[in-house]
Design a protein around this motif. Sequence first.
Motif, PDB file in Angstrom:
ATOM      1  N   ARG A   1      -5.835  -2.227   7.576  1.00 29.57           N
ATOM      2  CA  ARG A   1      -5.852  -1.018   8.400  1.00 29.57           C
ATOM      3  C   ARG A   1      -4.919   0.043   7.815  1.00 29.57           C
ATOM      4  O   ARG A   1      -5.235   1.241   7.840  1.00 29.57           O
TER       5      ARG A   1
ATOM      6  N   HIS B   1      -6.675   1.672   4.910  1.00 31.43           N
ATOM      7  CA  HIS B   1      -7.656   2.638   5.402  1.00 31.43           C
ATOM      8  C   HIS B   1      -6.975   3.941   5.815  1.00 31.43           C
ATOM      9  O   HIS B   1      -7.471   5.041   5.523  1.00 31.43           O
TER      10      HIS B   1
ATOM     11  N   THR C   1     -14.882   5.659   9.721  1.00 31.02           N
ATOM     12  CA  THR C   1     -13.735   5.488  10.615  1.00 31.02           C
ATOM     13  C   THR C   1     -14.216   5.063  12.000  1.00 31.02           C
ATOM     14  O   THR C   1     -15.394   5.178  12.331  1.00 31.02           O
TER      15      THR C   1
ATOM     16  N   HIS D   1     -11.192  -2.944   9.193  1.00 33.76           N
ATOM     17  CA  HIS D   1     -11.334  -2.219   7.925  1.00 33.76           C
ATOM     18  C   HIS D   1     -11.269  -3.185   6.744  1.00 33.76           C
ATOM     19  O   HIS D   1     -10.537  -2.968   5.781  1.00 33.76           O
TER      20      HIS D   1
ATOM     21  N   SER E   1     -12.736  -0.435   3.005  1.00 32.20           N
ATOM     22  CA  SER E   1     -12.768   0.999   3.267  1.00 32.20           C
ATOM     23  C   SER E   1     -13.923   1.595   2.467  1.00 32.20           C
ATOM     24  O   SER E   1     -14.006   1.406   1.247  1.00 32.20           O
TER      25      SER E   1
ATOM     26  N   SER F   1      -9.686  -2.612  -1.280  1.00 29.61           N
ATOM     27  CA  SER F   1      -9.177  -2.683   0.091  1.00 29.61           C
ATOM     28  C   SER F   1      -8.356  -3.930   0.381  1.00 29.61           C
ATOM     29  O   SER F   1      -7.985  -4.165   1.531  1.00 29.61           O
TER      30      SER F   1
END
Length: 378
Positions: free
Chosen positions: A261, A264, A281, A291, A294, A357
């Motif tokens: 998170r 993100h 989002t 997330h 991303s 990510s």
Amino acid sequence: MNTKIWLSLAHMSGREQDFIKEAFDTNWVVPLGPNVDGFEKDLEGFVGHDRHVVALSAGTAALHLGLIQLGVGPGDEVICQSFTFAASANPIAYQHATPVYIDSEKDTWNMDPALLEEAITDRLAKTGKLPKAIIPVHLYGMPAKMDEIMAVANTYGIPVLEDAAEALGSEYKGRRCGTFGDFGVLSFNGNKMITTSGGGALVCRTPEQAQKTMFYATQARDNAPHYQHTHIGYNYRMSNICAGIGRGQMTIVDDHIAKRRANHASYASLLKGVDGVSLLTNPSDQFNSNHWLSCILVDPAVAGCTREDIRLHLEKENIETRPLWKPMHMQPVFKDAPFYGNGTAAGLFDKGLCLPSGPTLTEQDINRVVCAIKSLQS
């Protein structure tokens, strides 16, 4: 050359070796044992909502056993989100049933509830019977619009097999994904929120469902002193070794969710104002994605470059990315399956890209990724 930035690497807590050593020391190396029991209890506490969890060899195995318990067989139809990985759909074929694919809505990229109802009524008119099950997917960790999907499912009395393989820890209206449907599916593949090397789990509503899952997952052996079988079974149980990895991973699952998170949030800040590039989002405060990945959409008319231009440029910069999933209705193997849509998933595939990510990503890594994207517009 710059150091490689990977899309999503696993990250160990350090506790995994303790649980694995215990399994070796006690000779519990089979698909049973204290680590399996402990991992299942950890997952039950994590997902909540009084669910019962059975650890299995893969998320695909969990989907398969869910379909079996919902009575899916030859001649049946199963509604499935088109915009997903093939593992969401393949178990339908295992049961010699027909997938019916549903397009996405633009807020979450997941199953469109309006198209879902359209498909149900049309299949009923064309075949004379309702689809046997519905498989929505929480794609890239983003929760689907489960209130609307469940409302449609309940109206027609169709059970829901909820694919939360990418959504461990994601929440919709404060409730963990994987607990809305008749069954839920989790995955612990190497690049997921936590890993057991390979593995998955089926989230069940009742102890009876969990017992039946274990029965099918251990070759459907009847209760007899000899080997007797009245059902077809499968070798789908998770090993005690893999479950030991999972127990170690559960000690840092909250950290992994928080880190993705945070990744993100960093992308959101750094990509702000980049022409033609938008980030997936949470549509509102009702959605709380983990997330897992991303993801961006690239509008070539505004950005001056395509998704593929960015992917290839980042590849040259030693940065791993991946196009969004190619929708199932566009896959050659499913070309004859019914599809209800308006082009949303196809458009997402054409314009979308998954960015690095993982939990080991640093702020410097994220800056490097974004700077590489921006350099194409300079």
